[in-house]
Motif scaffolding. Structure first.
Motif, mmCIF file in Angstrom:
data_model
loop_
_atom_site.group_PDB
_atom_site.id
_atom_site.type_symbol
_atom_site.label_atom_id
_atom_site.label_comp_id
_atom_site.label_asym_id
_atom_site.label_seq_id
_atom_site.Cartn_x
_atom_site.Cartn_y
_atom_site.Cartn_z
ATOM 1 N N MET A 1 0.839 -1.168 0.000
ATOM 2 C CA MET A 1 0.000 0.000 0.000
ATOM 3 C C MET A 1 0.884 1.231 0.000
ATOM 4 S SD MET A 1 -3.163 0.803 2.444
ATOM 5 C CE MET A 1 -4.502 1.314 1.454
ATOM 6 N N TYR A 2 0.418 2.275 -0.658
ATOM 7 C CA TYR A 2 1.175 3.521 -0.721
ATOM 8 C C TYR A 2 1.085 4.248 0.615
ATOM 9 C CZ TYR A 2 1.248 2.875 -5.778
ATOM 10 O OH TYR A 2 1.449 2.372 -7.034
ATOM 11 N N SER A 3 2.206 4.777 1.071
ATOM 12 C CA SER A 3 2.194 5.532 2.328
ATOM 13 C C SER A 3 1.699 6.951 2.058
ATOM 14 C CB SER A 3 3.598 5.583 2.941
ATOM 15 O OG SER A 3 4.435 6.433 2.187
ATOM 16 N N VAL A 4 1.326 7.624 3.112
ATOM 17 C CA VAL A 4 0.855 9.010 3.009
ATOM 18 C C VAL A 4 1.963 9.881 2.429
ATOM 19 C CG1 VAL A 4 0.045 11.009 4.327
ATOM 20 C CG2 VAL A 4 -0.787 8.734 4.906
ATOM 21 N N ILE A 22 -3.042 10.378 -13.796
ATOM 22 C CA ILE A 22 -1.891 9.504 -13.557
ATOM 23 C C ILE A 22 -2.393 8.214 -12.916
ATOM 24 C CG2 ILE A 22 -1.332 10.512 -11.323
ATOM 25 C CD1 ILE A 22 1.609 10.015 -11.942
ATOM 26 N N GLU A 23 -1.898 7.107 -13.409
ATOM 27 C CA GLU A 23 -2.239 5.796 -12.849
ATOM 28 C C GLU A 23 -0.947 5.106 -12.433
ATOM 29 O OE1 GLU A 23 -5.122 3.230 -14.854
ATOM 30 O OE2 GLU A 23 -5.562 4.943 -16.151
ATOM 31 N N LEU A 24 -0.918 4.628 -11.187
ATOM 32 C CA LEU A 24 0.266 3.924 -10.667
ATOM 33 C C LEU A 24 -0.145 2.538 -10.184
ATOM 34 C CD1 LEU A 24 1.703 6.859 -8.541
ATOM 35 C CD2 LEU A 24 2.489 6.140 -10.788
ATOM 36 N N LYS A 25 0.758 1.594 -10.376
ATOM 37 C CA LYS A 25 0.528 0.224 -9.900
ATOM 38 C C LYS A 25 1.828 -0.225 -9.229
ATOM 39 C CE LYS A 25 -1.974 -2.718 -12.359
ATOM 40 N NZ LYS A 25 -2.352 -3.697 -13.394
ATOM 41 N N ASN A 26 1.732 -0.679 -7.962
ATOM 42 C CA ASN A 26 2.946 -1.133 -7.280
ATOM 43 C C ASN A 26 3.132 -2.640 -7.488
ATOM 44 O OD1 ASN A 26 1.246 -2.401 -5.448
ATOM 45 N ND2 ASN A 26 1.709 -1.031 -3.743
ATOM 46 N N LYS A 28 2.767 -4.998 -5.523
ATOM 47 C CA LYS A 28 1.744 -5.840 -4.889
ATOM 48 C C LYS A 28 0.445 -5.858 -5.701
ATOM 49 C CE LYS A 28 3.388 -4.837 -0.231
ATOM 50 N NZ LYS A 28 3.019 -4.223 1.048
ATOM 51 N N GLY A 29 0.383 -5.070 -6.794
ATOM 52 C CA GLY A 29 -0.815 -5.020 -7.627
ATOM 53 C C GLY A 29 -1.803 -3.934 -7.216
ATOM 54 N N GLU A 30 -1.448 -3.135 -6.232
ATOM 55 C CA GLU A 30 -2.329 -2.045 -5.800
ATOM 56 C C GLU A 30 -2.247 -0.899 -6.807
ATOM 57 O OE1 GLU A 30 -1.862 -2.670 -1.003
ATOM 58 O OE2 GLU A 30 -0.463 -1.354 -2.038
ATOM 59 N N GLN A 31 -3.396 -0.315 -7.083
ATOM 60 C CA GLN A 31 -3.454 0.774 -8.064
ATOM 61 C C GLN A 31 -3.796 2.087 -7.377
ATOM 62 O OE1 GLN A 31 -6.362 -0.570 -10.945
ATOM 63 N NE2 GLN A 31 -4.721 -0.848 -12.433
ATOM 64 N N LEU A 32 -3.252 3.169 -7.937
ATOM 65 C CA LEU A 32 -3.560 4.523 -7.477
ATOM 66 C C LEU A 32 -3.803 5.351 -8.723
ATOM 67 C CD1 LEU A 32 -3.689 6.708 -5.218
ATOM 68 C CD2 LEU A 32 -1.243 7.057 -5.597
ATOM 69 N N MET A 33 -4.981 5.967 -8.812
ATOM 70 C CA MET A 33 -5.296 6.797 -9.956
ATOM 71 C C MET A 33 -5.624 8.203 -9.441
ATOM 72 S SD MET A 33 -8.151 6.676 -13.036
ATOM 73 C CE MET A 33 -8.983 5.356 -12.343
ATOM 74 N N ILE A 34 -5.009 9.225 -10.036
ATOM 75 C CA ILE A 34 -5.244 10.611 -9.655
ATOM 76 C C ILE A 34 -5.609 11.372 -10.927
ATOM 77 C CG2 ILE A 34 -4.267 12.690 -8.623
ATOM 78 C CD1 ILE A 34 -2.219 10.859 -7.227
#
Length: 150
Positions: A1-4, A22-26, A28-34
C-alpha cells in the motif's frame, strides 16, 4: 500500500506537471489513480444589458377641483404623494372619516396606495371634516386636496 508520504510526493510532482491523469501500480498489484481537471483560460466578454420595460396602459384622468373645494372654509388636507385614494382600511369596512366626523391631530383619515404600499394620511390638526374632496378608488396627485377640516 502507498504511504501518506509517497502520495504527498506524487501529488506535488503531479500538481507541477501538465498531466491531467496519472495511474500507478505497485509490485503488490495495488493501483492509485489521480485525476485533475485542466483549466484553460476562458475569454470573458463584457456585454451591456439594457433593461427591458414592458409597456402598460395607464388610465389617466384629468381631475378638476370642484368649486366647493376652493370655496369651502377650513384647512385642506392634501395628498402627500401620487397614488390611489382609499377612504376605508378594506373594501368591506366603513370609511375612516366622512363629512361631520370629529378628528384629532394624528387620526388616520385615509390610505394612499403607491407602488403597492398603503400609506396612511393623518390629520395635521383637530377639527371637523367639512368636505371629502375625492372619491374612493380615485387616482390623486401630490398636493391635491383630499379633505377640508374646520
Amino acid at each position: 500500500m502507498y504511504s501518506v508520504e509517497d502520495i504527498k510526493e506524487i501529488l506535488k510532482a503531479f500538481d507541477g506537471s501538465k498531466a491531467t491523469k496519472i495511474e500507478l501500480k505497485n509490485e503488490k498489484g495495488e493501483q492509485l489513480m489521480i485525476c485533475q481537471q485542466q483549466t484553460k483560460p476562458v475569454a470573458v466578454e463584457t456585454v451591456k444589458v439594457e433593461p427591458v420595460y414592458e409597456e402598460t396602459a395607464v388610465k389617466t384622468e384629468v381631475v378638476s377641483m370642484p368649486e366647493s373645494v376652493t370655496k369651502a372654509e377650513g384647512t385642506p388636507v392634501t395628498s402627500p404623494m401620487v397614488g390611489v385614494f382609499y377612504a376605508a382600511p378594506a373594501p368591506d369596512k366603513e370609511p375612516y372619516v366622512s363629512v361631520g366626523s370629529k378628528v384629532n391631530k394624528g387620526d388616520v383619515l385615509c390610505l394612499i396606495e403607491a407602488m403597492k404600499l398603503m400609506n396612511e394620511v393623518t390629520a395635521e390638526k383637530s377639527g371637523e371634516i367639512v368636505e371629502v374632496c375625492v372619491e374612493n378608488g380615485q387616482v390623486v396627485e401630490y398636493g391635491q386636496p383630499l379633505f377640508m377640516i374646520k
